[in-house]
Write an enzyme that holds these catalytic residues in place. Structure first.
Site, PDB file in Angstrom:
ATOM      1  N   PRO A 112       0.839  -1.206   0.000  1.00 52.01           N
ATOM      2  CA  PRO A 112       0.000   0.000   0.000  1.00 52.01           C
ATOM      3  C   PRO A 112       0.874   1.257   0.000  1.00 52.01           C
ATOM      4  O   PRO A 112       1.898   1.298   0.682  1.00 52.01           O
ATOM      5  CB  PRO A 112      -0.803  -0.092   1.301  1.00 52.01           C
ATOM      6  CG  PRO A 112      -0.594  -1.454   1.836  1.00 52.01           C
ATOM      7  CD  PRO A 112       0.597  -2.060   1.160  1.00 52.01           C
ATOM      8  N   GLY A 114       2.259   4.935   0.712  1.00 49.72           N
ATOM      9  CA  GLY A 114       2.239   5.951   1.764  1.00 49.72           C
ATOM     10  C   GLY A 114       1.745   5.450   3.104  1.00 49.72           C
ATOM     11  O   GLY A 114       1.214   6.212   3.902  1.00 49.72           O
ATOM     12  N   ALA A 115       1.909   4.146   3.369  1.00 47.46           N
ATOM     13  CA  ALA A 115       1.362   3.593   4.611  1.00 47.46           C
ATOM     14  C   ALA A 115       2.465   3.216   5.592  1.00 47.46           C
ATOM     15  O   ALA A 115       2.233   2.492   6.549  1.00 47.46           O
ATOM     16  CB  ALA A 115       0.508   2.376   4.289  1.00 47.46           C
ATOM     17  N   SER A 119       6.891   1.592   0.499  1.00 46.60           N
ATOM     18  CA  SER A 119       6.521   1.350  -0.900  1.00 46.60           C
ATOM     19  C   SER A 119       7.434   2.112  -1.859  1.00 46.60           C
ATOM     20  O   SER A 119       7.879   1.557  -2.871  1.00 46.60           O
ATOM     21  CB  SER A 119       5.060   1.740  -1.143  1.00 46.60           C
ATOM     22  OG  SER A 119       4.860   3.093  -0.805  1.00 46.60           O
ATOM     23  N   SER A 120       7.742   3.366  -1.531  1.00 45.08           N
ATOM     24  CA  SER A 120       8.565   4.139  -2.479  1.00 45.08           C
ATOM     25  C   SER A 120       9.975   3.564  -2.548  1.00 45.08           C
ATOM     26  O   SER A 120      10.555   3.448  -3.630  1.00 45.08           O
ATOM     27  CB  SER A 120       8.588   5.618  -2.113  1.00 45.08           C
ATOM     28  OG  SER A 120       9.096   5.792  -0.820  1.00 45.08           O
ATOM     29  N   ALA A 122      10.865   0.468  -2.153  1.00 44.79           N
ATOM     30  CA  ALA A 122      10.837  -0.783  -2.919  1.00 44.79           C
ATOM     31  C   ALA A 122      10.777  -0.496  -4.416  1.00 44.79           C
ATOM     32  O   ALA A 122      11.495  -1.125  -5.208  1.00 44.79           O
ATOM     33  CB  ALA A 122       9.644  -1.634  -2.477  1.00 44.79           C
ATOM     34  N   ASP A 164      14.896   2.508   4.959  1.00 49.54           N
ATOM     35  CA  ASP A 164      13.994   1.841   4.006  1.00 49.54           C
ATOM     36  C   ASP A 164      14.733   1.281   2.805  1.00 49.54           C
ATOM     37  O   ASP A 164      14.512   0.146   2.387  1.00 49.54           O
ATOM     38  CB  ASP A 164      12.970   2.846   3.443  1.00 49.54           C
ATOM     39  CG  ASP A 164      11.916   3.221   4.441  1.00 49.54           C
ATOM     40  OD1 ASP A 164      12.195   3.128   5.652  1.00 49.54           O
ATOM     41  OD2 ASP A 164      10.816   3.612   4.013  1.00 49.54           O
TER      42      ASP A 164
HETATM   43  O1  PMV Z   1       6.846   6.038   7.956  1.00 54.79           O
HETATM   44  P1  PMV Z   1       8.200   5.651   7.417  1.00 54.79           P
HETATM   45  O2  PMV Z   1       8.275   4.203   7.039  1.00 54.79           O
HETATM   46  O3  PMV Z   1       8.693   6.563   6.367  1.00 54.79           O
HETATM   47  O4  PMV Z   1       9.224   5.763   8.644  1.00 54.79           O
HETATM   48  C1  PMV Z   1       9.545   6.978   9.267  1.00 54.79           C
HETATM   49  C2  PMV Z   1      10.594   6.676  10.291  1.00 54.79           C
HETATM   50  C3  PMV Z   1      11.019   7.855  11.140  1.00 54.79           C
HETATM   51  O5  PMV Z   1      11.964   7.350  12.084  1.00 54.79           O
HETATM   52  C4  PMV Z   1       9.858   8.433  11.916  1.00 54.79           C
HETATM   53  C5  PMV Z   1      11.656   8.960  10.319  1.00 54.79           C
HETATM   54  C6  PMV Z   1      12.979   8.592   9.695  1.00 54.79           C
HETATM   55  O6  PMV Z   1      13.336   9.239   8.695  1.00 54.79           O
HETATM   56  O7  PMV Z   1      13.696   7.723  10.211  1.00 54.79           O
END
Ligand code: PMV
Length: 328
Positions: A112, A114-115, A119-120, A122, A164
């Site tokens: 999904p 932006g959840a 996703s971006s 990947a 990520d």
């Molecule tokens: O919501 P996501 O998967 O983009 O994770 C944000 C994680 C934070 O620690 C809140 C911010 C960051 O850049 O590490």
């Protein structure tokens, strides 16, 4: 034609605290973005995307987002998705020294948008891997992760963590602390994810925690306490003790709630998973809305979540051992 896929991720421990130099442990999950790339001779970039939890869209343009034709999804989502692909292809041109390379790119994703499930990252990892290979260049995983990070960094105005993209490129459970990134040994992790259909604003949530830290000592102590949980969690992960991991996830969630980044729907889903017998449950990612991750002890958690008010989707997602996969 060249095809690569890359996984999404959840945070087992450490989001938000990672911003202040504490370690975090994201884990890749078996939900993937698959990107198919074919070189074009006219130097243009044409992107076709399906199953991005959108209606699907196709856009064609000469390398910038200007002059896009009408599309049947929200303008902001299209711009966001196009921004990532455009920048990813910029990285590909740079690393392969081919300024005028053009591509047809087709994206399919189970993740999904932006959840908080990466996703971006990947899509970017799979796109860079497939497009470089289409040009005859195979990047080492570290270089791939670095180019994917630069893509997110540039699209998100310098506000990207390496978690990520590194996690998606390498797969498995990883540990990120500042610039230090490495893989961790991990057992099979039976994750169940609950998604409330929304998303928090990461920038706002991160700056909310920053303000809280400036105003209250408890908030700095809480960030440090999350760091302690992560360090303990890493050891427990290597021992494979799911019960203790779940307990630490519950502690981590409580600390995130204290920092003000939970929400009513996230709390409801977390408690529903715990009541159904999960080892533990917490929000994952920036919070404010979006997803929770539970470590499942019984087959009941997914069902319980799917009947939880405010939960739009509940699904299982095992730990993905592999990061980027070279399919064709
Ligand atoms: O919501 P996501 O998967 O983009 O994770 C944000 C994680 C934070 O620690 C809140 C911010 C960051 O850049 O590490």
């Amino acid at each position: 034609m060249t095809v690569s896929s890359a996984p999404g991720k959840v945070y087992l421990f450490g989001e938000h605290a990672v911003v202040y130099g504490e370690p975090a442990v994201p884990c890749a999950i078996e939900l993937r973005a698959r990107v198919e790339v074919t070189e074009r001779s006219d130097g243009k970039l044409r992107v076709h995307a399906e199953d991005l939890s959108l209606d699907g869209f196709t856009v064609e343009y000469g390398g910038s987002t200007a002059g896009r034709p009408d599309v049947n999804v929200s303008e902001s989502l299209v711009s966001a998705a196009m921004g990532y692909v455009d920048e990813a292809i910029g990285q590909v041109r740079d690393v392969t020294d081919t300024d005028d390379a053009g591509f047809d790119v087709t994206i399919e994703s189970d993740i999904p948008l932006g959840a908080g499930l990466g996703s971006s990252a990947a899509v970017v990892v799979a796109a860079i891997d497939a497009a470089t290979r289409e040009l005859g260049v195979t990047l080492e995983t570290d270089e791939l992760a670095e180019r994917a990070y630069r893509t997110e960094h540039n699209v998100q105005d310098g506000q990207a963590s390496r978690a990520d993209t590194f996690c998606s490129a390498t797969g498995g459970a990883v540990r990120v602390e500042g610039d230090d990134r490495r893989s961790l040994e991990a057992p099979d992790l039976p994750f169940v994810i609950g998604f409330d259909g929304g998303a928090g604003d990461t920038g706002e949530l991160v700056s909310g925690v920053r303000q809280l830290r400036e105003e209250y000592d408890f908030a700095s102590d809480t960030v440090a306490a999350i760091g302690d949980i992560v360090r303990q969690g890493e050891r427990v992960l290597e021992d494979g003790d799911l019960e203790e991991l779940g307990r630490l996830m519950n502690f981590n969630h409580g600390l995130l709630s204290a920092l003000g980044v939970s929400s009513r729907s996230l709390e409801t889903m977390v408690w529903s998973a715990r009541d159904a017998g999960a080892y533990g449950a917490k929000l994952t990612g920036a919070g404010g809305g979006g997803c929770i991750v539970a470590l499942d002890a019984t087959p009941e958690t997914e069902t319980a979540l799917s009947f939880t008010p405010g939960c739009e989707e509940a699904f299982r997602a095992e730990l993905a051992e592999a990061g980027v996969k070279r399919l064709e």
